[in-house]
Design a protein around this motif. Structure first.
Motif, short mmCIF file in Angstrom:
data_model
loop_
_atom_site.label_atom_id
_atom_site.label_comp_id
_atom_site.label_asym_id
_atom_site.label_seq_id
_atom_site.Cartn_x
_atom_site.Cartn_y
_atom_site.Cartn_z
N THR A 556 -19.57 15.72 58.28
CA THR A 556 -20.45 16.34 57.31
C THR A 556 -21.51 17.08 58.10
O THR A 556 -22.29 16.46 58.82
N ARG A 720 -12.41 21.92 56.16
CA ARG A 720 -12.89 20.89 57.07
C ARG A 720 -13.56 21.56 58.25
O ARG A 720 -13.13 22.62 58.71
N ASN A 748 -20.19 10.75 59.21
CA ASN A 748 -19.04 10.48 58.33
C ASN A 748 -17.78 11.15 58.83
O ASN A 748 -16.99 11.66 58.03
#
Lengths: 900, 291
Positions: A556, A720, A748
């Motif tokens: 993230t 991503r 994360n």
């Protein structure tokens, strides 16, 4: 010839160092052998005998041999056998008590010997288990489990703990053990059990293998597997009685060898060393012999100077009737005495050093005397000394009685004999041609060629040939080189002028001294350059195999994330890299994701900005600018997965189904795999032009790369983002891994991958190999530097009168010292520079021919080169200290004294 | 130690004008105790500027020791050596070296040229050591005077003994020294070369007023000097002005006879003639003057 004692000391030191090296190496070999034997026989515990399955004998069938089939089961009942231990082991998972909260530990269940007297581990507390449901735990393991004597533990052979059908075995801890030979530490520690519990563990295994209940019930101790039985005999048996017992055992067992502990160890040593010396010792001995060779040059030089100095005395001896033979023998006798004296001293010193280390309890060192470690260095050094002095002895016989009556001009003539010149030029020429041939052969050879060793086999003798040519012709080129350097030094003032003139005066002696140093420095430079070239080549290879140092996948990423990552110790750069998930079909057409049988190749496709190339990803795309409309495909893709990937060449068109992201390799969002509904996911089918390259990115190392422009044209955003990291090579790896792990959790991230660990490993292996070799070679260099000091002090003695004259007419002692220092520096620097050039070349040739097919750049190892030059300068200055002290001690009045 | 001068030592003397160098009550012993050898026993002597002085005596009489002590090559056991107005017995090794380099010229019996250098390099060596540029004019005048102009590029091994000694003389003179010491300069030469070398030294003193002190055991050589001292057993036993060969031979023979007699009797030698009058010993300081 007796007055020369003091003069011979430096040559003696050279001999002593070389013989010390040899003796210490052999002593080290003894230690290695003894440790190997100790490790090998540690399984015996206190047992005197063993029976081992003979692996060469293939008479038994496909079934693994059991205690019953091998006859091992019968050994305890043989008359005269006391204690028996089977080498049965069972891996197990153990936890403290019944509580589920305690952590599981993996450990190794081992079987207690029948009388508990011949275990290879020591009982430190409590007692051995006496029945089922009792155990003795390794004390480290007990500590990890948090149990002590009296507590209970439970264990099963089930690693995963998934199988609930197994009933764990519960046992009381009766004792704690220590494992001095680290036999079971790698397996998690030992859990000593009685045979009943061992059988129970074996039954659990059968259950896990889904054997039938009746088979499990039938299973007994006789059905267990063990390749070795250790046993001891009853006390007080005579030798013949022992033999009877052993013979009886031999008749009971099948396909097994029954041996005593000593016989077993001897056989093991034979198989290890091939009847000769330990391989490690053999390798180090090569360096020791090299050191001895350098010492031989120093010795030969010393004797030559001595004979030259003594020409008048020798001539007088000849005038008054000494025969040539007598003169010859007197020189050789001196060689024998010198060699014996100092090699004995060196060997004694080796023993003393090892004894001190052993007394100081330095790990693994003990003094194990042997005849070889005394005789070999002494005999070898003495023989070498005599051989080295034989040239001087020859020179001594050439002194004519007439020389006693004439003044001698001590100035030597430069130049070398014609035959020597012809051979050295021939060697140099042939050697160089072969070197270049081998290099071009290696460069044009494919990586998987069968003849990969051929260039190296040509290059090594070629380099040796070049080197011999160089050494043979030192008398021609060293004076030339040094007079060039001497001109420079002359500019520094009076001391430099006198040093340069003195160097010109004894070209032969200087050449021989430089030669000794040249050998040492050339070898050091060869190793250093070879290592750095290999390192450069390996780095190039690694770049294409591990293109990204480390990657935090699927993180993230907030606005300050990249800056925070960059601020971490050991991270030099970081970048966020977008990634798509792609599916390709082996047919080269766009894969039909609804059809599972089309076997689309699933992988990632990274969006690489040009600014990332050379920073967070290695510069291995062959360009710093990725073209739009082009997909960059790793060239090993099809080779590694031939069934699922298209075979692509430059210019081919590749069709793909692109989806914004994937979470990880196992659960592709794009595909029909795992029943994911693809209709919910934006996807696009594109066809791009293929450009192959040698790179490896993504956690499957087969991922594709596209430019930012291409990514924009896809119309969907990458789902991503990974953070690619550039890692500082010198960072503390374990700390960095910890830091990265924490960071990945904080962000994360789905995955953390880092190829820098492999790189570091390669770097370390090359580095360690280089350092070990340099350390071993340093002995030769030290001896050569002793040779420089030796030559200087010989010259100082010879020049007493000249030095005194200079002092009388106004040379200060400081100037005299400086002059000797310059002289020493000239010799060392000359040899150092020549050695660097030669060694640099040899190292490069070696690396090129060793790594066939790879591009091996010439990578100069500057730190080592500068180190060599600085060290030889410092050593040269040190080498001049003692001779200078001697020279300045001579009072200037000596100049007025009559000639000797 | 007194404020000892070094390379910048002024040429002006501050003791007796006209005295180049002076030994005051100089004692030099080798060894200690019973085995001690008394090489110089309280020697007092002054050497005049611009004069050619010969020091004679049998072997072991102390004549060479005196020269070593005067030229700063060796230390004294006690006493003082006034050189150019300074007590050089207070000098350290470096000061002595610089004094020798700048103010003393040496001529050795066996020439002591450096074999690896040419004649010219040998001649300018004291200047090279001082880091100074040679005065080319002076070099060539010396070479011309000594007749070695065409040998300047030769190495010592390519020169005859006489030529080598002439190169050595040039080396001794290149720095315009205060004093030239010559130690048996003709000892290794044949008679023709000896005569040449001695004549050159004589001419040097006559034409340039160079102070020369020469140690010799050859009466014929001593005859070239303005003054000759005769040494025996560490003492000056004769001081002759304008020596002739006959007179000096006589004196030396006398010394040999008395020395032989004394050796037989086992008693120390008595001076045959009173020691030369010297200026009263000025106790410059009481420093034991040991380096």
């Amino acid at each position: 010839m007796k007055r020369s004692r003091r003069t011979l000391i430096p040559a003696g030191i050279a001999i002593a160092i070389a013989s010390l090296f040899i003796s210490a190496t052999l002593l080290l070999g003894n230690v290695l052998d003894s440790q190997a034997v100790k490790n090998f026989t540690s399984q015996y515990g206190n047992a005197e005998y063993s029976a081992k399955l003979d692996n060469d004998s293939a008479s038994y069938t496909s079934d693994s041999p059991t205690l019953a089939t091998t006859g091992f089961a019968k050994i305890p009942s043989v008359d005269g056998v006391s204690d028996v231990r089977y080498s049965t082991v069972e891996s197990l998972s153990i936890s403290a008590g019944s509580s589920t909260s305690s952590t599981n530990q993996y450990a190794m269940g081992i079987e207690l010997s029948t009388k508990a007297g011949i275990m290879p581990i020591d009982l430190t507390d409590g007692s051995w288990p006496s029945k089922a449901g009792e155990t003795a735990l390794d004390s480290d393991l007990a500590q990890k489990l948090g149990v002590s004597i009296g507590d209970t533990v439970t264990f099963t052979t089930d690693y995963t703990g998934d199988d609930a059908t197994l009933t764990p075995i519960t046992a009381h801890v009766t004792g704690l053990t220590d494992d001095p030979h680290e036999l079971y530490s790698l397996s998690g520690g030992s859990v000593t059990l009685t045979s009943d519990d061992m059988v129970e563990l074996a039954r659990q295994n059968l259950r896990l293998e889904s054997s039938s209940a009746s088979d499990i019930a039938k299973f007994t101790h006789d059905d267990m597997n063990a390749d070795t039985v250790y046993f001891s005999l009853d006390q007080g048996l005579s030798d013949s009685q022992k033999n009877t017992v052993i013979d009886q055992i031999r008749s009971q067992v099948k396909d097994a060898k029954v041996m005593s502990r000593a016989d077993d160890a001897n056989e093991y040593m034979r198989s290890l060393n091939g009847g000769g010396v330990n391989p490690v010792t053999a390798v180090i001995l090569v360096f020791a012999v090299l050191a001895m060779f350098v010492a031989a040059l120093v010795i030969a030089n010393t004797f030559r100077v001595l004979v030259t100095q003594r020409r008048r005395t020798l001539a007088l001896l000849r005038t008054i009737g000494a025969s040539k033979g007598q003169v010859h023998r007197s020189v050789l006798a001196e060689g024998v005495v010198l060699g014996l004296e100092y090699s004995i001293a060196g060997t004694a010193l080796a023993y003393i050093i090892v004894a001190i280390l052993s007394a100081a309890k330095v790990q693994g060192i003990e003094l194990i005397p042997s005849v070889a470690s005394i005789l070999v260095p002494i005999v070898f050094a003495t023989v070498i000394t005599v051989l080295a002095s034989s040239g001087a002895a020859q020179l001594a016989t050439s002194v004519t009685p007439m020389e006693a009556l004439r003044p001698i001009d001590a100035t030597e003539k430069a130049g070398i004999k014609a035959a020597r010149a012809v051979f050295s030029v021939l060697f140099l020429g042939i050697g160089l041609v072969l070197c270049f041939r081998a290099m071009s052969m290696a460069a044009n050879m494919s990586t998987d060629s069968q003849n990969y060793a051929v260039p190296l086999f040509i290059a090594v003798p070629a380099c040796i040939l070049v080197f011999i040519g160089l050494i043979m012709s030192t008398q021609a080129w060293v004076p030339w080189l040094l007079s060039g350097l001497g001109h420079l030094v002359s500019l520094t003032g009076a001391s430099g002028i006198i040093a340069a003139a003195n160097i010109r005066k004894n070209p032969r002696r200087i050449a021989a001294t430089s030669g000794a140093l040249l050998i040492g420095i050339t070898l050091v430079a060869t190793v250093a350059t070879g290592a750095s070239c290999a390192m450069a080549a390996v780095n190039h290879e690694l770049d294409s195999h591990y293109s990204v140092d480390a990657s935090i996948d699927g993180a993230t990423i907030g606005s300050d994330t990249i800056d925070r990552v960059k601020a971490t110790d050991g991270i030099t750069d970081a970048m966020s890299i977008g990634s798509y998930s792609v599916a390709m079909s082996s047919q080269g057409t766009a894969p039909d994701l609804s059809d599972v049988n089309s076997t689309p190749a699933q992988t990632s496709m990274y969006v690489i900005p040009d600014s990332a190339i050379g920073t967070v990803v290695a510069d291995t795309f062959g360009t710093h600018h990725l073209e739009d409309g082009v997909v960059y495909v790793p060239s090993q893709l099809h080779a590694d997965a031939p069934n699922t990937t298209p075979n692509l060449a430059n210019g081919d068109k590749l069709s793909m189904v692109v989806t914004p992201s994937k979470d990880d390799m196992n659960t592709l969002v794009c595909g029909p795999y795992d029943g994911i509904d693809t209709s919910q996911t934006p996807q696009t089918t594109v066809t791009l032009t293929v450009q192959t390259g040698t790179f490896a990115i993504g956690d499957d190392t087969h991922s594709l790369a596209i430019s930012e422009g291409t990514a924009r044209s896809l119309g969907i955003d990458p789902g991503r983002h990974d953070i690619w990291l550039k890692v500082d090579k010198n960072a503390d790896t374990s700390k960095l891994i910890d830091d990265l792990g924490k960071m990945a959790t904080d962000l994360n991230a789905t995955n953390l991958s880092g190829s820098f660990i492999y790189r570091k490993m390669f770097d370390m292996v090359i580095d360690i190999a280089m350092k070990v070799m340099l350390a071993l070679l340093s002995v030769a260099v030290i001896i050569a530097l002793v040779g420089v000091a030796n030559t200087l002090s010989l010259s100082v003695i010879e020049r007493q009168r000249e030095s005194a004259t200079l002092r009388a007419i106004g040379m200060t002692s400081g100037q005299l010292r400086a002059s000797l220092a310059w002289e020493s520096v000239l010799i060392s620097l000359g040899a150092g520079l020549a050695g660097l050039v030669a060694g640099g070349f040899f190292g490069w040739v070696g690396a090129v021919t060793l790594l066939t097919g790879a591009t091996v750049p010439f990578a100069p190892n500057w730190p080592v080169y500068i180190g060599i030059v600085l060290l030889s300068l410092v050593a040269a200055l040190l080498a001049s200290v003692l001779p200078a002290r001697r020279a300045t001690k001579v009072p200037p009045v000596t100049a007025l004294a009559d000639a000797d | 130690m007194t404020a000892a001068p070094n390379a910048t030592m002024p040429m002006a003397g501050m003791v007796t004008a006209g005295t180049a160098i002076q030994a005051i009550d100089v004692v030099k012993d080798y060894g200690t105790g019973d085995s001690a050898v008394h090489a110089l026993r309280h020697v007092n002597v002054a050497f005049e500027r611009g004069k050619f002085t010969a020091i004679m005596g049998p072997s072991g009489s102390g004549k060479s020791t005196l020269m070593h002590v005067l030229s700063g090559l060796d230390s004294v056991t006690s006493g003082h050596v006034m050189f150019n107005g300074y007590d050089i017995t207070t000098f350290n090794d470096k000061q002595l070296t610089l004094m020798r380099r700048d103010y003393v010229g040496f001529i050795f019996q066996s020439f002591n040229l450096l074999p690896m250098f040419t004649a010219e390099q040998n001649i300018v060596m004291p200047l090279t050591l001082a880091g100074k540029k040679p005065d080319k004019q002076w070099l060539h005048r010396l070479a011309a005077d000594l007749g070695i102009e065409d040998r300047l590029d030769h190495r010592p091994s390519e020169l005859s003994g006489g030529q080598q000694q002439r190169v050595a003389i040039a080396r001794a003179l290149i720095t315009h020294p205060h004093v030239v010491f010559a130690d048996e300069p003709t000892g290794a030469l044949d008679s023709v070369s000896s005569t040449e070398v001695l004549s050159m030294l004589r001419r040097l003193v006559d034409e340039t007023s160079q102070t020369v002190i020469m140690v010799t055991h050859d009466a014929a050589a001593a005859a070239y000097a303005d003054r000759a001292l005769v040494f025996s057993d560490g003492r000056i036993v004769a001081d002759v002005n304008h020596p002739t060969e006959e007179r000096m031979s006589e004196l030396v023979m006398e010394q040999r006879h008395s020395a032989a007699k004394l050796a037989a009797a086992g008693a120390p030698a008595a001076p045959v003639a009173p020691a030369a009058p010297v200026t009263a010993p000025t106790p410059v300081q009481n420093d034991p003057a040991r380096r």
